[in-house]
Design a protein around this motif. Sequence first.
Motif, short mmCIF file in Angstrom:
data_model
loop_
_atom_site.label_atom_id
_atom_site.label_comp_id
_atom_site.label_asym_id
_atom_site.label_seq_id
_atom_site.Cartn_x
_atom_site.Cartn_y
_atom_site.Cartn_z
N LEU A 523 0.85 -1.18 0.00
CA LEU A 523 0.00 0.00 0.00
C LEU A 523 0.89 1.24 0.00
CD1 LEU A 523 -2.86 1.30 0.23
CD2 LEU A 523 -2.50 1.30 2.71
N PRO A 524 1.11 1.85 -1.17
CA PRO A 524 1.89 3.09 -1.19
C PRO A 524 1.09 4.23 -0.57
CG PRO A 524 1.05 2.56 -3.39
CD PRO A 524 0.69 1.41 -2.51
N SER A 543 -6.50 1.07 -0.56
CA SER A 543 -7.05 1.65 0.67
C SER A 543 -6.69 0.77 1.86
CB SER A 543 -8.57 1.78 0.58
OG SER A 543 -9.19 0.49 0.65
N VAL A 544 -6.72 1.38 3.04
CA VAL A 544 -6.45 0.65 4.28
C VAL A 544 -7.50 -0.43 4.49
CG1 VAL A 544 -6.34 0.84 6.79
CG2 VAL A 544 -5.20 2.54 5.36
N GLY A 545 -8.75 -0.12 4.16
CA GLY A 545 -9.82 -1.11 4.33
C GLY A 545 -9.58 -2.36 3.52
N GLU A 580 10.05 -0.70 -2.36
CA GLU A 580 9.10 -1.70 -1.84
C GLU A 580 8.10 -1.00 -0.93
OE1 GLU A 580 10.14 -5.79 -0.62
OE2 GLU A 580 12.18 -5.03 -0.65
N THR A 581 6.82 -1.23 -1.18
CA THR A 581 5.79 -0.58 -0.36
C THR A 581 4.90 -1.62 0.32
OG1 THR A 581 4.35 -0.36 -2.31
CG2 THR A 581 5.76 1.52 -1.75
N ASN A 582 5.49 -2.75 0.69
CA ASN A 582 4.69 -3.80 1.33
C ASN A 582 4.94 -3.87 2.83
OD1 ASN A 582 7.26 -4.94 1.28
ND2 ASN A 582 6.80 -6.21 -0.50
N GLY A 583 5.30 -2.75 3.46
CA GLY A 583 5.52 -2.72 4.89
C GLY A 583 4.25 -2.47 5.67
N LEU A 584 4.27 -2.87 6.94
CA LEU A 584 3.19 -2.52 7.86
C LEU A 584 3.25 -1.04 8.22
CD1 LEU A 584 3.54 -5.65 10.15
CD2 LEU A 584 1.69 -5.21 8.54
N MET A 585 4.44 -0.45 8.02
CA MET A 585 4.64 0.99 8.22
C MET A 585 5.32 1.55 6.98
SD MET A 585 5.99 1.14 12.19
CE MET A 585 7.23 -0.15 12.07
N THR A 586 5.20 2.85 6.78
CA THR A 586 5.93 3.49 5.68
C THR A 586 7.42 3.51 6.03
OG1 THR A 586 5.52 5.66 6.67
CG2 THR A 586 4.00 4.90 4.94
N VAL A 591 3.71 6.78 9.04
CA VAL A 591 2.36 6.24 8.86
C VAL A 591 2.37 4.75 9.17
CG1 VAL A 591 0.45 5.85 7.26
CG2 VAL A 591 1.81 7.96 7.09
N ILE A 592 1.53 4.35 10.11
CA ILE A 592 1.34 2.93 10.40
C ILE A 592 0.10 2.49 9.64
CG2 ILE A 592 0.90 1.24 12.21
CD1 ILE A 592 2.39 3.13 14.12
N LYS A 593 0.30 1.65 8.64
CA LYS A 593 -0.80 1.33 7.71
C LYS A 593 -1.86 0.45 8.38
CE LYS A 593 2.61 1.17 3.97
NZ LYS A 593 3.14 0.36 2.86
N LEU A 594 -1.41 -0.57 9.10
CA LEU A 594 -2.32 -1.43 9.85
C LEU A 594 -2.07 -1.18 11.33
CD1 LEU A 594 -2.12 -4.76 7.80
CD2 LEU A 594 -3.86 -2.97 7.68
N THR A 595 -3.07 -0.74 12.05
CA THR A 595 -2.85 -0.29 13.43
C THR A 595 -2.47 -1.45 14.34
OG1 THR A 595 -5.15 -0.64 14.12
CG2 THR A 595 -4.59 1.50 13.10
N PRO A 596 -1.69 -1.17 15.39
CA PRO A 596 -1.36 -2.22 16.35
C PRO A 596 -2.60 -2.87 16.96
CG PRO A 596 0.07 -0.33 16.68
CD PRO A 596 -0.96 0.09 15.66
N GLU A 597 -3.65 -2.10 17.17
CA GLU A 597 -4.88 -2.66 17.76
C GLU A 597 -5.49 -3.71 16.84
OE1 GLU A 597 -3.78 1.12 19.45
OE2 GLU A 597 -4.26 0.61 17.36
#
Length: 610
Positions: A523-524, A543-545, A580-586, A591-597
């Motif tokens: 997710l870029p 999108s994040v969703g 590479e844009t496949n990180g959980l964070m940028t 930006v944290i793409k998928l929240t820790p919660e």
Amino acid sequence: MKKSILLGASLLLAQSISWAQNGAWEPAEGKIMTEWAEQVNPENVHQEYPRPQMVREDNWQNLNGLWKYQIQAKGGSTPGSYEGEILVPFAVESALSGVGKTVGKDQELWYKTTFDAKKSSKERVLLHFGAVDWETEVFVNGKSVGVHQGGYTPFSFDITDALKGRKDNELVVRVWDPSDEGPQPRGKQVNRPHGIWYTPVTGIWQTVWTENVPNSHIVSTKNTPDVDAGTLTVETEIAGAQAGQMVKVKALANGAVVAEKEVAVGDAAVLSIDNANLWEPGNPFLYDLEVSLVKGNKVIDEIDGYAAMRKISMELGDDGIQRMLLNDKFVFQYGPLDQGWWPDGLYTAPNEEALVFDIAKTQEMGFNMIRKHVKVEPARWYYHCDKMGMLVWQDMPSGDHGNRWNPRPGVAGVGTERERTPASEAIYKKEWKDIMDANHNFPSIIVWVPFNEAWGQFKTEEIVKWTVEYDPSRLINGASGGNFFPVGQIIDLHNYPDPAMPSPRLFGKDMVLTLGEFGGLGLPVDGHTWQDKDNWGYQSFKSVGELEDRYAKLMDDLVKLIPMGLSAAVYTQTTDVEVETNGLMTYDRKVIKLTPEFLKKVHEKLYKAK
């Protein structure tokens, strides 16, 4: 407390701005930067004690800061002049070095600085380097004091006899690094970065420091727990040992001595640790160690360290499948592929807070393991994993690529091993041993990984068998996702994007079954990418969703494999890295793409599965 932290950060930012305004130092133009880059200046750069496993708090001096540099043709003499200043310990290609230039195989990078040093007839002065990539020669006051090859291991030279006095001793360092045009381990560094291959890292990239030690002194310790026997074995290397000297070792828990032993120099101290408090995620208990070189009642030298009682093993279950056990319990191990790259510092985190951030955020996300991918970190990174209770799989940095790769274990006649020159083989073997030696004492490291995806894979059976014998206190994942050979204790499949596992029927009786890489969901995020377009991921979303839904589906599929015998899995990856844009964070960690919660909640079912 929070107010003082904020004030401290504001002061650091003000100092950094002041440095830039005065023209003394400023970062080179970077593509994106982390928030910690704003806190970096020549007076505060990585000032922490660099060797947490063997601490002498007095008589050391940090040499990080502004040095002079020169890039010139390989094979030339010591430069007569220098073209500018570089901020040590950031690699010359990085923004935080203040230089941002490439070097290459036909040139050498030279450094110059001065330092103060005191010596006496009762002391030696050691010059330490955390890591320099790749070949290093060191001159003190014009005298060559040593040469080191290896980009990922600490080294030191005794410079006592080269010192001229207390003030203004000259230190000159020559570095040659052929990057991907040489035979040495270099991980993902290439001269022409693209896809999963990144910017070269040349020169000093970890702390440089001096230390005054007695003529007879402790050089290193090797701490090995045996949970079954209830013992901790401490071996020491002593320089300049004299007749009648002994080594005294104490283990302490919460300040109280729980075991101690005095042995002759050269002998191992075997401490009995009764009712040991076992180290594991959720209970990262560390025993303090005090190691002294003594003669009678006189202490000649002493260091502080720590150790843990921790066991990693494998066991055949009732279903006929091997599983990986931690302290004799099955704990499903799940963590991200962590490459340890930074947009502003490349191999070097901007500061200690940044170094800890990735580990802490990984833990908040509900991971209990990190696979450190084809890179070795500074000692303080593993120290924080030890303190926080984070399991680590440690890769050997790859080099000499060019194999045909067969990622499907059990298929013959497709994959090949690399034919390396005798020099290349010797370089690999020496650095792999040095990496294992330098990091043996960190209890968080539970798995060694000699090869990844056939990158430079050679003499697999010989290398893996040697690794198993050299460190029986850990499990060995011989070739993560690489050309398969039935050696080591772990078989490791890579599969993108969906989870999969090696066949329990074919391999489960003899080897631990793991999924060494999967996922790679991309997710870029605008404004936080290395470049504006042509970014890359194994599977990209808008999108994040969409990303959350796909990740949750991966977890649903992964949990089904655990009852079938899967012991561990590694998701690609912690952060974006360059294109590479496949990180959980940028990549800039802003930006944290998928929240820790969200992540912690979907991960919970993995640890409940049996």
